[in-house]
Design a protein around this motif. Structure first.
Motif, PDB file in Angstrom:
ATOM      1  N   GLY A 168      46.298  73.646  17.960  1.00 62.31           N
ATOM      2  CA  GLY A 168      46.892  72.608  18.792  1.00 62.31           C
ATOM      3  C   GLY A 168      48.389  72.655  18.500  1.00 62.31           C
ATOM      4  O   GLY A 168      48.903  73.649  17.969  1.00 62.31           O
ATOM      5  N   GLY A 199      44.978  73.671  22.456  1.00 64.92           N
ATOM      6  CA  GLY A 199      43.862  73.137  21.680  1.00 64.92           C
ATOM      7  C   GLY A 199      43.037  72.174  22.512  1.00 64.92           C
ATOM      8  O   GLY A 199      43.053  72.215  23.749  1.00 64.92           O
ATOM      9  N   ALA A 254      45.011  73.145  10.369  1.00 69.21           N
ATOM     10  CA  ALA A 254      45.699  72.310  11.370  1.00 69.21           C
ATOM     11  C   ALA A 254      44.654  71.827  12.363  1.00 69.21           C
ATOM     12  O   ALA A 254      44.770  72.033  13.565  1.00 69.21           O
ATOM     13  CB  ALA A 254      46.800  73.114  12.056  1.00 69.21           C
ATOM     14  N   THR A 255      43.613  71.176  11.818  1.00 66.44           N
ATOM     15  CA  THR A 255      42.424  70.883  12.627  1.00 66.44           C
ATOM     16  C   THR A 255      42.494  69.529  13.340  1.00 66.44           C
ATOM     17  O   THR A 255      41.569  69.179  14.066  1.00 66.44           O
ATOM     18  CB  THR A 255      41.150  70.947  11.758  1.00 66.44           C
ATOM     19  OG1 THR A 255      41.384  70.192  10.571  1.00 66.44           O
ATOM     20  CG2 THR A 255      40.820  72.370  11.384  1.00 66.44           C
ATOM     21  N   GLY A 256      43.559  68.773  13.135  1.00 69.49           N
ATOM     22  CA  GLY A 256      43.791  67.555  13.923  1.00 69.49           C
ATOM     23  C   GLY A 256      42.687  66.528  13.814  1.00 69.49           C
ATOM     24  O   GLY A 256      42.049  66.376  12.776  1.00 69.49           O
TER      25      GLY A 256
HETATM   26  C1  LIG Z   1      42.527  61.957  23.683  1.00 69.83           C
HETATM   27  C2  LIG Z   1      43.851  62.059  22.932  1.00 69.83           C
HETATM   28  C3  LIG Z   1      45.045  61.830  23.602  1.00 69.83           C
HETATM   29  C4  LIG Z   1      46.268  61.927  22.932  1.00 69.83           C
HETATM   30  N1  LIG Z   1      47.414  61.704  23.622  1.00 69.83           N
HETATM   31  C5  LIG Z   1      48.601  61.825  22.990  1.00 69.83           C
HETATM   32  C6  LIG Z   1      49.833  61.647  23.699  1.00 69.83           C
HETATM   33  O1  LIG Z   1      49.836  61.329  24.872  1.00 69.83           O
HETATM   34  N2  LIG Z   1      50.999  61.823  23.043  1.00 69.83           N
HETATM   35  C7  LIG Z   1      51.011  62.163  21.715  1.00 69.83           C
HETATM   36  O2  LIG Z   1      52.095  62.327  21.157  1.00 69.83           O
HETATM   37  N3  LIG Z   1      49.875  62.308  21.028  1.00 69.83           N
HETATM   38  C8  LIG Z   1      48.679  62.159  21.615  1.00 69.83           C
HETATM   39  N4  LIG Z   1      47.521  62.337  20.911  1.00 69.83           N
HETATM   40  C9  LIG Z   1      47.590  62.625  19.474  1.00 69.83           C
HETATM   41  C10 LIG Z   1      47.392  64.122  19.193  1.00 69.83           C
HETATM   42  O3  LIG Z   1      46.489  64.193  18.155  1.00 69.83           O
HETATM   43  C11 LIG Z   1      48.693  64.809  18.829  1.00 69.83           C
HETATM   44  O4  LIG Z   1      49.606  64.708  19.888  1.00 69.83           O
HETATM   45  C12 LIG Z   1      48.553  66.311  18.569  1.00 69.83           C
HETATM   46  O5  LIG Z   1      47.630  66.902  19.461  1.00 69.83           O
HETATM   47  C13 LIG Z   1      48.163  66.589  17.156  1.00 69.83           C
HETATM   48  O6  LIG Z   1      48.275  67.981  16.968  1.00 69.83           O
HETATM   49  P1  LIG Z   1      47.387  68.779  15.937  1.00 69.83           P
HETATM   50  O7  LIG Z   1      47.643  70.215  16.183  1.00 69.83           O
HETATM   51  O8  LIG Z   1      47.623  68.225  14.581  1.00 69.83           O
HETATM   52  O9  LIG Z   1      45.881  68.399  16.276  1.00 69.83           O
HETATM   53  P2  LIG Z   1      45.022  68.697  17.580  1.00 69.83           P
HETATM   54  O10 LIG Z   1      45.829  68.675  18.807  1.00 69.83           O
HETATM   55  O11 LIG Z   1      43.853  67.789  17.467  1.00 69.83           O
HETATM   56  O12 LIG Z   1      44.558  70.209  17.377  1.00 69.83           O
HETATM   57  C14 LIG Z   1      43.645  70.587  16.389  1.00 69.83           C
HETATM   58  C15 LIG Z   1      42.900  71.802  16.874  1.00 69.83           C
HETATM   59  O13 LIG Z   1      42.076  72.282  15.824  1.00 69.83           O
HETATM   60  C16 LIG Z   1      40.929  72.835  16.393  1.00 69.83           C
HETATM   61  N5  LIG Z   1      39.881  72.820  15.365  1.00 69.83           N
HETATM   62  C17 LIG Z   1      39.301  71.746  14.768  1.00 69.83           C
HETATM   63  N6  LIG Z   1      38.385  72.148  13.885  1.00 69.83           N
HETATM   64  C18 LIG Z   1      38.393  73.500  13.929  1.00 69.83           C
HETATM   65  C19 LIG Z   1      37.640  74.494  13.246  1.00 69.83           C
HETATM   66  N7  LIG Z   1      36.717  74.175  12.336  1.00 69.83           N
HETATM   67  N8  LIG Z   1      37.902  75.800  13.517  1.00 69.83           N
HETATM   68  C20 LIG Z   1      38.859  76.137  14.439  1.00 69.83           C
HETATM   69  N9  LIG Z   1      39.590  75.234  15.119  1.00 69.83           N
HETATM   70  C21 LIG Z   1      39.346  73.940  14.861  1.00 69.83           C
HETATM   71  C22 LIG Z   1      40.586  71.938  17.576  1.00 69.83           C
HETATM   72  O14 LIG Z   1      39.837  72.647  18.565  1.00 69.83           O
HETATM   73  C23 LIG Z   1      41.972  71.515  18.060  1.00 69.83           C
HETATM   74  O15 LIG Z   1      42.387  72.253  19.174  1.00 69.83           O
HETATM   75  C24 LIG Z   1      46.284  62.229  21.558  1.00 69.83           C
HETATM   76  C25 LIG Z   1      45.073  62.449  20.888  1.00 69.83           C
HETATM   77  C26 LIG Z   1      43.865  62.370  21.555  1.00 69.83           C
HETATM   78  C27 LIG Z   1      42.578  62.610  20.799  1.00 69.83           C
END
Ligand SMILES: Cc1cc2nc3c(=O)[nH]c(=O)nc-3n(C[C@H](O)[C@H](O)[C@H](O)COP(=O)(O)OP(=O)(O)OC[C@H]3O[C@@H](n4cnc5c(N)ncnc54)[C@H](O)[C@@H]3O)c2cc1C
Length: 335
Positions: A16, A54, A176-178
């Motif tokens: 992501g 993501g 970076a699994t969010g």
């Molecule tokens: C429905 C929703 C709407 C949102 N809207 C906003 C918004 O409008 N503005 C904003 O700023 N933030 C928003 N957010 C917050 C969002 O979490 C962050 O913006 C950002 O996406 C976080 O980035 P990240 O990469 O940490 O996590 P994520 O974006 O959650 O990415 C994590 C990735 O890890 C992958 N993953 C997880 N486990 C595994 C595994 N075991 N193996 C391989 N891959 C894996 C997932 O498929 C995912 O794609 C929203 C969140 C949600 C849930």
């Protein structure tokens, strides 16, 4: 081996926005002027969805699901405000990209664009990073989930993949699994069991665009628990997503023209009122807030104590709470 040099293998799990940012920084550090310039590396990127976007920012979700942040605040690349040492992989912001790629007409900085649009931008940014990867660096894409991570006897790490490829033997892993899914608890099991016994449909909490809303029949009475961001998404999917239209009466008050395919939504929450909708003021961007409590100075003092030396609840959280309070009161007084 690349050109006779041993290749350093690393894995980034989750692509992501955070995994993407890590990839960008890694490529910059391995590139010209970076601390690891000339090092041969294999970066294994594990993500079941579109890389860069993501799950949250899936480019395939309905266009009506909006970002709750503003277009003018979104970027996949570091800008001048980022003060990390070393080179950076720079690139266009969401606004610049959307203008260059003629996406959906002009996007304005004060708009809340669709999350699918943001997802297309993030996925493009991923492609751009690959294109600019330094020679000797391979990005290996694994379109699957990581299911286990273990230390090996030689001090390395082993990542097991769901699709049976691998396992990956790497020296370092970035998680970076969010947001991860919630495990079903006793309360959920009770509700699911109740629904099954009474011939009802229960959709568990989850990502709005992944929920099986098509199981909700037109006209069926649907109870929605919670009135926050997810609720607005469900409402969109069940109304305009089913052909309804939001418009205005001649006096400017809002009007909804149903398609007849909507369920009857009965919504509630602990507070009983929805969150205020995010304001959208054409031409105006929010003023921002100057930090007073949660400042770099405070953080540096805490970080100086080293790992394990800071208690989040008693030392960090109060700074955040005071800062949020200061921002709230400053805005309330201004208004
Ligand atoms: C429905 C929703 C709407 C949102 N809207 C906003 C918004 O409008 N503005 C904003 O700023 N933030 C928003 N957010 C917050 C969002 O979490 C962050 O913006 C950002 O996406 C976080 O980035 P990240 O990469 O940490 O996590 P994520 O974006 O959650 O990415 C994590 C990735 O890890 C992958 N993953 C997880 N486990 C595994 C595994 N075991 N193996 C391989 N891959 C894996 C997932 O498929 C995912 O794609 C929203 C969140 C949600 C849930």
């Amino acid at each position: 081996m690349t050109g006779g040099r041993p290749e350093v293998p690393v894995a980034v799990i989750g692509a992501g926005p955070r995994g993407l940012a890590v990839l960008g920084q890694l490529l910059a550090a391995l590139g010209p002027g970076g601390p690891w310039e000339g090092t041969a590396a294999a970066v294994h990127l594990v993500e079941p969805e579109e890389a860069g976007a993501g799950r949250v920012w899936s480019p395939h979700q309905p266009a009506g699901l909006l970002m709750n942040t503003l277009a003018g605040h979104a970027t996949a690349f570091p800008d001048a405000s980022v003060r990390t040492p070393g080179p950076r992989l720079t690139g266009p912001t969401l606004l610049e990209w959307s203008r260059e790629h003629h996406e959906t007409g002009p996007l304005e900085p004060w708009e809340h664009p669709g999350r699918a649009l943001m997802g297309r931008y993030l996925h493009w940014a991923y492609g751009e990073m690959l294109r600019r990867a330094p020679a000797g660096v391979r990005v290996v894409r694994h379109r699957t989930r990581a299911t286990a991570l273990a230390r090996t006897p030689d001090g390395g790490l082993r990542v097991t993949l769901e699709n049976g490829d691998g396992p990956l033997a790497v020296g370092a892993v970035v998680l970076a699994t969010g947001h991860t899914d919630q495990r079903e608890g006793p309360g959920d099991r009770e509700l699911t069991g109740f629904a099954a016994r009474h011939g009802l449909v229960r959709l568990p909490p989850g990502y709005p665009h992944e929920a099986a809303l098509d199981r909700l029949e037109p006209g069926a009475e649907v109870l929605v628990r919670g009135l926050a961001l997810n609720f607005f998404d469900q409402l969109t999917l069940l109304t305009s997503g089913r052909g309804g239209r939001f418009t205005q009466h001649p006096d400017g008050t809002p009007r909804y023209l149903p398609s007849g395919r909507e369920p009857r939504i009965v919504a509630g929450s602990g507070r009983g009122v929805p969150y205020l909708a995010r304001g959208q003021a054409p031409g105006a961007m929010p003023r921002g807030h100057r930090l007073r409590h949660f400042t770099g100075e405070h953080l540096e003092r805490l970080l100086a104590r080293g790992p394990g030396g800071v208690d989040f609840r008693t030392e960090v959280w109060p700074l955040i709470a005071r800062e949020a309070g200061a921002a709230w009161y400053a805005t309330a007084l201004r208004l």
